[in-house]
Each structure stands twice: as structure tokens, then as C-alpha cells.
Scaffold this motif. Structure first.
Motif, PDB file in Angstrom:
ATOM      1  N   ASN A   1      12.000  -2.746 -13.233  1.00 49.13           N
ATOM      2  CA  ASN A   1      11.620  -3.616 -12.128  1.00 49.13           C
ATOM      3  C   ASN A   1      12.786  -4.570 -11.913  1.00 49.13           C
ATOM      4  OD1 ASN A   1      10.574  -5.516 -10.370  1.00 49.13           O
ATOM      5  ND2 ASN A   1       8.555  -5.517 -11.316  1.00 49.13           N
ATOM      6  N   THR A   2      13.503  -4.418 -10.802  1.00 47.21           N
ATOM      7  CA  THR A   2      14.708  -5.211 -10.582  1.00 47.21           C
ATOM      8  C   THR A   2      14.412  -6.669 -10.257  1.00 47.21           C
ATOM      9  OG1 THR A   2      14.765  -4.494  -8.265  1.00 47.21           O
ATOM     10  CG2 THR A   2      16.081  -3.238  -9.847  1.00 47.21           C
ATOM     11  N   GLN A   3      13.183  -7.001  -9.858  1.00 47.14           N
ATOM     12  CA  GLN A   3      12.834  -8.393  -9.576  1.00 47.14           C
ATOM     13  C   GLN A   3      12.583  -9.176 -10.856  1.00 47.14           C
ATOM     14  OE1 GLN A   3       9.484  -8.269  -6.934  1.00 47.14           O
ATOM     15  NE2 GLN A   3      10.786  -8.330  -5.113  1.00 47.14           N
ATOM     16  N   THR A   4      11.861  -8.567 -11.796  1.00 47.62           N
ATOM     17  CA  THR A   4      11.492  -9.290 -13.017  1.00 47.62           C
ATOM     18  C   THR A   4      12.338  -8.905 -14.219  1.00 47.62           C
ATOM     19  OG1 THR A   4       9.836  -7.646 -13.628  1.00 47.62           O
ATOM     20  CG2 THR A   4       9.101  -9.476 -12.241  1.00 47.62           C
ATOM     21  N   GLY A   5      13.040  -7.773 -14.155  1.00 44.60           N
ATOM     22  CA  GLY A   5      13.844  -7.326 -15.285  1.00 44.60           C
ATOM     23  C   GLY A   5      13.045  -6.574 -16.336  1.00 44.60           C
TER      24      GLY A   5
ATOM     25  N   GLY B   1      11.493   0.218  -3.444  1.00 39.54           N
ATOM     26  CA  GLY B   1      11.474  -1.236  -3.354  1.00 39.54           C
ATOM     27  C   GLY B   1      12.222  -1.837  -4.531  1.00 39.54           C
ATOM     28  N   SER B   2      11.527  -2.566  -5.370  1.00 38.86           N
ATOM     29  CA  SER B   2      12.160  -3.196  -6.534  1.00 38.86           C
ATOM     30  C   SER B   2      12.002  -2.353  -7.800  1.00 38.86           C
ATOM     31  CB  SER B   2      11.562  -4.580  -6.756  1.00 38.86           C
ATOM     32  OG  SER B   2      10.184  -4.468  -7.049  1.00 38.86           O
TER      33      SER B   2
ATOM     34  N   SER C   1       0.826  -1.205   0.000  1.00 35.80           N
ATOM     35  CA  SER C   1       0.000   0.000   0.000  1.00 35.80           C
ATOM     36  C   SER C   1       0.864   1.261   0.000  1.00 35.80           C
ATOM     37  CB  SER C   1      -0.924   0.002   1.214  1.00 35.80           C
ATOM     38  OG  SER C   1      -1.622   1.203   1.307  1.00 35.80           O
ATOM     39  N   LEU C   2       1.922   1.247   0.793  1.00 40.36           N
ATOM     40  CA  LEU C   2       2.822   2.397   0.855  1.00 40.36           C
ATOM     41  C   LEU C   2       3.527   2.615  -0.482  1.00 40.36           C
ATOM     42  CD1 LEU C   2       3.957   4.566   2.718  1.00 40.36           C
ATOM     43  CD2 LEU C   2       5.770   2.965   3.343  1.00 40.36           C
ATOM     44  N   ASN C   3       3.974   1.535  -1.111  1.00 41.64           N
ATOM     45  CA  ASN C   3       4.610   1.644  -2.436  1.00 41.64           C
ATOM     46  C   ASN C   3       3.647   2.223  -3.462  1.00 41.64           C
ATOM     47  OD1 ASN C   3       7.163   0.766  -1.771  1.00 41.64           O
ATOM     48  ND2 ASN C   3       6.747  -1.367  -2.260  1.00 41.64           N
ATOM     49  N   ARG C   4       2.398   1.763  -3.446  1.00 43.98           N
ATOM     50  CA  ARG C   4       1.407   2.284  -4.393  1.00 43.98           C
ATOM     51  C   ARG C   4       1.164   3.766  -4.171  1.00 43.98           C
ATOM     52  NH1 ARG C   4      -0.839  -2.787  -3.744  1.00 43.98           N
ATOM     53  NH2 ARG C   4      -2.130  -2.139  -2.010  1.00 43.98           N
ATOM     54  N   GLN C   5       1.093   4.192  -2.906  1.00 40.29           N
ATOM     55  CA  GLN C   5       0.868   5.606  -2.603  1.00 40.29           C
ATOM     56  C   GLN C   5       2.044   6.465  -3.037  1.00 40.29           C
ATOM     57  OE1 GLN C   5      -0.160   6.058   1.512  1.00 40.29           O
ATOM     58  NE2 GLN C   5      -2.051   4.872   1.312  1.00 40.29           N
ATOM     59  N   ILE C   6       3.267   5.982  -2.822  1.00 44.22           N
ATOM     60  CA  ILE C   6       4.452   6.746  -3.211  1.00 44.22           C
ATOM     61  C   ILE C   6       4.524   6.865  -4.729  1.00 44.22           C
ATOM     62  CG2 ILE C   6       6.974   6.672  -3.277  1.00 44.22           C
ATOM     63  CD1 ILE C   6       6.857   5.504  -0.427  1.00 44.22           C
TER      64      ILE C   6
END
Length: 137
Positions: free
Chosen positions: A122-126, A103-104, A72-77
Motif C-alpha cells: 500500500n503506497t499510501q500507508t507503507g 490506485g495505491s 467500489s471499482l477498486n474493490r471489484q478489480i
């Protein structure tokens, strides 16, 4: 023999009867007989390949409150950042070009001659994406 066949064929044609075809729907939702409802429901239920007791569904007890809060915090930022990006291009924001990490998500904002170039990684999925917000440079 040939004449006999012709005579039988001619008599057969004269005795043919035609009838009018009338469509009667089966499903009660489309005007069919209401007594068909239970039969249609049981037929559909017997063909259903999905189990209602499947544990793969959405269950509120499976949510971790810390993980939910972080998402939720990531979405708000990210929402606030996108609002500032568009506000900056249209005269309401104070976003400066630079790099941002959430985050990622790695976000790089560059001022170009065509406007703002926003590179998202996106560092998790590339997965990568580039967005150009037109504006004066």
C-alpha cells in the motif's frame, strides 16, 4: 470478671438469629420488578457520555459519489484479481506473473518453486504483505 465475660459471650451466642438471604434482581430483563425499568433507563441516560447529535457519525450527504464509485471499482478489480489468482492455481484462470497497480495498491505476482508469491504494498500507508499460494512450480 473473666467468668462474667464468658457468660455474656455464651448468652450472646444463644440469642443470635440467622435469616435466609434471597436474591431479587433489580433489572426487569432478568426477572426484576417491571416498575424499575424507567428508573434504570433514566439512570443509564444520565451516565451516557455520547451525544446523539454528534456530527462524527455516518452521514450519507458526506459521501462524494466519485470517491464512492472509485472505491467500489477498486474493490471489484481486487476481487476479480483474487478470484483469478486462486482460479489459476486450481486450473480455471489465466493470470500471469507480473506487476499490477490499482490506485495505491502495488501488487507483484512471482512464480516460485512453492507456488505463487504475491507481494502487496500500500503506497499510501507503507503497509506490506506477502501471500504464498501453494501450487506446482
Amino acid at each position: 470478671m473473666k467468668n462474667l465475660f464468658f457468660l455474656i459471650a455464651l448468652l450472646g451466642v444463644t440469642f443470635l438469629n440467622a435469616q435466609q438471604l434471597v436474591y431479587k434482581p433489580v433489572n426487569p430483563a432478568f426477572g426484576g420488578e417491571t416498575f424499575n425499568y424507567q428508573w434504570l433507563l433514566s439512570s443509564a441516560s444520565s451516565q451516557n457520555q455520547f451525544d446523539n447529535n454528534d456530527k462524527g457519525g455516518l452521514n450519507l450527504r458526506d459521501f462524494d459519489s466519485l470517491s464512492s464509485f472509485t472505491d467500489s471499482l477498486n474493490r471489484q478489480i481486487l476481487s476479480e484479481l483474487s478470484r483469478k489468482l486462486f482460479g489459476d492455481q486450481f486450473g480455471e484462470g489465466d493470470l500471469q506473473p507480473g506487476t499490477y497497480v490499482f490506485g495505491s495498491i502495488y501488487l507483484e505476482v512471482i512464480q516460485t518453486g512453492q507456488g505463487l508469491l504475491i507481494s502487496i504494498l500500500n503506497t499510501q500507508t507503507g503497509e506490506q504483505s506477502e501471500i504464498v499460494v501453494p501450487g506446482g512450480g
